[in-house]
Design an enzyme around this catalytic site. Structure first.
Site, PDB file in Angstrom:
ATOM      1  N   HIS A 139       0.836  -1.210   0.000  1.00 16.84           N
ATOM      2  CA  HIS A 139       0.000   0.000   0.000  1.00 16.84           C
ATOM      3  C   HIS A 139       0.870   1.258   0.000  1.00 16.84           C
ATOM      4  CE1 HIS A 139      -3.497   2.530   1.297  1.00 16.84           C
ATOM      5  NE2 HIS A 139      -2.505   3.247   1.783  1.00 16.84           N
ATOM      6  N   GLU A 140       1.765   1.331   0.969  1.00 16.31           N
ATOM      7  CA  GLU A 140       2.583   2.549   1.073  1.00 16.31           C
ATOM      8  C   GLU A 140       3.459   2.725  -0.158  1.00 16.31           C
ATOM      9  OE1 GLU A 140       1.886   4.773   3.094  1.00 16.31           O
ATOM     10  OE2 GLU A 140       0.543   3.529   4.295  1.00 16.31           O
ATOM     11  N   HIS A 180       1.721   4.698  -2.781  1.00 15.32           N
ATOM     12  CA  HIS A 180       1.885   6.153  -2.617  1.00 15.32           C
ATOM     13  C   HIS A 180       3.256   6.580  -3.140  1.00 15.32           C
ATOM     14  CE1 HIS A 180      -1.709   6.872  -0.292  1.00 15.32           C
ATOM     15  NE2 HIS A 180      -1.346   6.121   0.717  1.00 15.32           N
ATOM     16  N   HIS A 236       3.248   6.958  -6.782  1.00 17.43           N
ATOM     17  CA  HIS A 236       2.527   8.173  -7.163  1.00 17.43           C
ATOM     18  C   HIS A 236       3.467   9.390  -7.077  1.00 17.43           C
ATOM     19  CE1 HIS A 236      -1.773  10.130  -6.752  1.00 17.43           C
ATOM     20  NE2 HIS A 236      -1.238  10.345  -7.927  1.00 17.43           N
TER      21      HIS A 236
HETATM   22 ZN   LIG Z   1      -2.486   5.318   2.223  1.00 20.14          ZN
END
Ligand SMILES: [Zn+2]
Length: 711
Positions: free
Chosen positions: A499-500, A503, A506
């Protein structure tokens, strides 16, 4: 599903300050010898952590603000008529020193704080709020922005530049630029108060969480925990001067990991109580007063700016747009979620009754009996997975491997750059063409001086205007094993790592001109979308078989074991959705009040709100209660905790897209990157989604995933 703490999004003030030295006034002599005074000479302006000392921050903050105000004054007082270049671009280039100080300080204070940094934070928060006001409430500056905005269609701007002009206009208006002078003064006072209160709340939560660690007298009482975990608890107690006792640390959520394994019900109850009463049982770090003051000050700010309440003010700038849309989504899902949770509770109660337990399931029992039901129904124990999830394998052969397959990225660890803690690892990230794209920091272990949860942030953001690149960090809170032991992750921790990193992608893939739009500078209810999508690769067969290998033998994880985990995860969806929705609804309730509606009794209001919304099911407390709800009261996700679910609609729909297109393939990754991950905030977020997906998002994949279809 992971619920990271707070994703630090670009610059805290809304303005994105430049990262490189431009034609800015030189820092004063006060910064002689201060490593923050100039851009770091390390690659990509990577911070010189070995040179930066706590005492360097305060003077650099002061000087950074002074310089930026001078730059802003020069823009506002320019005798020449406003142009896009001399006003908007000039603002984008301003504040180089302040940005550097703020990002370095903010990241260190979140990941590696101490009393000195906390004191600087308390001192600087209201000053930074005032600094933001001095820019956004500058009437001459706003007049220039507005004059450009009013003729934006005649300026022949490219799409990103036009969007930037509109963004600045919106930022100014939302910051109060249209208010009368008297109201501007009131707003400044409120902003200063809110900043100070939020800082107090944040520091209280960390201190209270540390202070709430459970002290246990005997080894026997911790039955169920592994020997390694009990040894770690003994070491933690010893470090606090309680030799011979055991200290069980508390994590930031209501639920506590040891609850799943502790066989002693009385100890479970004590641990649960220690968690749930945080911030509301009196004492130094009680947060009830500060919560009420924050709620009131935010409501007053919203009123001043012409909104019904703070949530209305906040949501207007999100893809959700208004409170009605958010209330509708949360309200519709609450009933089926609680119904599912009650069904699950009945299954748990059946196990208790079969064991002749003689008690009703409550919150402290939930995780323990959920694991029992899983063990019965799916014939496995989640701990069987852990030997296959060794941290380094997960990171390099899982997270990085997936990014290689999808996007052509490669990673090379380097040991020559300084770190703020010896456990932090640093990697150069290369694009498929061999060109360096970014630097990535992996800060994976829990520490008592680190905020709870998991999050991503950047020390430097990409911008072609400034010629800067991404230096991005991921922070997790994985318990550090005793020396010599391997770090074995839970399934949830593995998903959090993916998940991290979503980011991080991104941030790293950002390919924009203006810093205001870099990477994750998107609406809060959109920013969790790419990170949630990246979780899908954790269990993608080709990725999994590459990293999920036994740490001792190298044997692959038996497929049936993983299939059982995935199947068993559906069992607890009622609980997970309910605890999340309860917290989201609480966050909305606190922020949908007018100033005169602010209650005086925090816990009473919380209880009544949960009841009104039909989510008052005691065995499933909110994921965060009000007094330790950092998302809501520290500032990052205030009136915005719903964003995870909102983003998940886009996520679930995108996962379907990847599956339809054949999954882990470069052409799929490249399309996602080109249409969405590289675009930052350069366009309306939903336009980005449509450009990627070819249509509006649909909700069915989300309902299916969470077992809310009524089937
Ligand atoms: Zn998050």
């Amino acid at each position: 599903m992971s619920r990271p703490q707070v994703l630090v999004i670009a610059a805290a003030l809304g303005l994105a300050f430049s990262q490189t030295v431009l034609a800015a006034p030189a820092p004063a002599a006060a910064l002689a010898g201060n490593p923050l005074a100039a851009a770091s000479t390390l690659p990509f302006h990577y911070p010189a952590f070995d040179q930066i000392k706590d005492e360097h921050f305060q003077p650099a903050f002061v000087e950074g603000m002074r310089i930026q105000l001078k730059e802003i004054a020069a823009i506002a007082d320019n005798k020449k008529p406003a142009t896009f270049e001399n006003t908007i671009v000039a603002m984008e280039k301003s504040g180089e020193l302040l940005t550097r100080v703020q990002t370095t300080f903010g990241n260190l204070q979140g990941a590696n704080t101490n009393d000195k940094l906390d004191a600087i934070d308390s001192e600087m928060s209201p000053k930074l709020a005032a600094h933001g006001d001095a820019i956004y409430l500058n009437a001459k500056l706003y007049a220039r922005v507005k004059s450009l905005y009013d003729k934006r269609d005649q300026l022949k701007l490219d799409a990103e530049s036009k969007h930037l002009l509109e963004r600045y206009h919106t930022d100014f208006v939302r910051a109060g630029a249209k208010l009368s002078n008297a109201d501007k003064e009131k707003l400044k006072t409120l902003n200063g108060a809110i900043a100070t209160l939020q800082t107090t709340f944040t520091q209280n939560v960390l201190k209270e969480t540390n202070a709430s660690a459970l002290v246990v007298d005997t080894r026997e009482e911790l039955a169920g925990m592994t020997d390694a975990a009990i040894d770690a608890a003994a070491a933690a107690a010893k470090a606090k001067g309680m030799d011979g006792k055991f200290l069980v640390a508390i994590v930031n959520t209501s639920g506590q990991p040891p609850l799943a394994v502790l066989t002693n019900r009385a100890v479970r109850e004590r641990l649960m109580a220690a968690s749930l009463t945080r911030g509301s049982h009196g004492g130094e770090f009680d947060s009830r007063e500060v919560v009420l003051k924050i709620a009131k000050a935010r409501a007053e700010k919203a009123t001043l700016l012409g909104y019904a309440n703070f949530a209305a003010y906040s949501l207007e700038d999100q893809t959700a747009h208004d409170t009605a849309a958010v209330n509708k989504l949360l309200g519709e899902l609450a009933k089926p979620a609680v119904t599912n949770a009650k069904k699950e509770a009945a299954d748990l109660q059946a196990v208790v009754d079969a064991d002749k337990g003689g008690f009703q399931i409550d919150a402290s029992d939930w995780a323990f009996y959920t694991d029992k039901v899983r063990a019965q129904r799916f014939a496995f124990d989640e701990n069987q997975l852990k030997p296959y999830f060794e941290l380094n394998n997960v990171l390099t052969n899982g997270v990085f491997y997936a990014a290689g397959k999808l996007y052509g990225l490669s990673f090379k660890e380097r040991k020559d750059l300084p770190v703020y803690n010896p456990d932090v690892r640093v990697f150069d990230v290369f694009d498929a063409n061999g060109k360096q794209l970014a630097i990535f920091l992996a800060d994976m272990y829990a520490r008592s001086n680190k905020q709870g949860g998991a999050w991503m942030n950047e020390y430097s953001s990409q911008s072609s205007l400034l010629g800067t690149h991404s230096v991005v960090a991921n922070h997790l809170n994985i318990p550090k094993p005793p020396a010599g032991e391997p770090t074995l992750l839970t399934y949830d921790e593995v998903k959090t790592a993916f998940h991290e990193f979503g980011h991080a992608l991104h941030g790293m893939f950002s390919n924009v001109k203006y810093p205001r739009f870099s990477g994750t500078s998107v609406p809060r209810d959109f920013v969790e979308y790419p990170s949630q999508v990246n979780e899908m690769w954790a269990v993608w067969p080709e990725v999994l078989s590459n990293y999920a290998k036994h740490y001792k033998t190298g044997a692959p994880m038996p497929k049936e074991l993983l299939d059982k985990v995935i199947a068993s995860k559906k069992f607890n969806q009622g609980f997970l959705t309910t605890e999340y929705l309860s917290a989201s609804l609480l966050d909305q309730r606190w922020h949908q009040l007018t100033p005169s509606q602010i209650p005086t009794d925090v816990l009473g209001f919380e209880a009544q709100s949960l009841k009104d919304m039909g989510v008052d099911f005691a065995p499933v407390p909110p994921r965060y209660r009000t007094t330790y709800f950092s998302h809501s009261f520290s500032g990052g996700y205030s009136a915005g905790y719903y964003a995870y679910l909102w983003s998940e609609k886009l996520d679930a729909d995108t996962v379907e897209w990847f599956k339809e297109k054949g999954g882990l393939k470069r052409e799929n990754g490249d399309w996602f990157r080109a249409k969405l991950l590289s675009r930052g905030g350069t366009d309306d977020a939903m336009n980005l989604f449509r450009n990627f997906r070819g249509r509006d998002p649909i909700i069915e994949p989300l309902l299916e995933r969470r077992g809310l279809t009524g089937k």
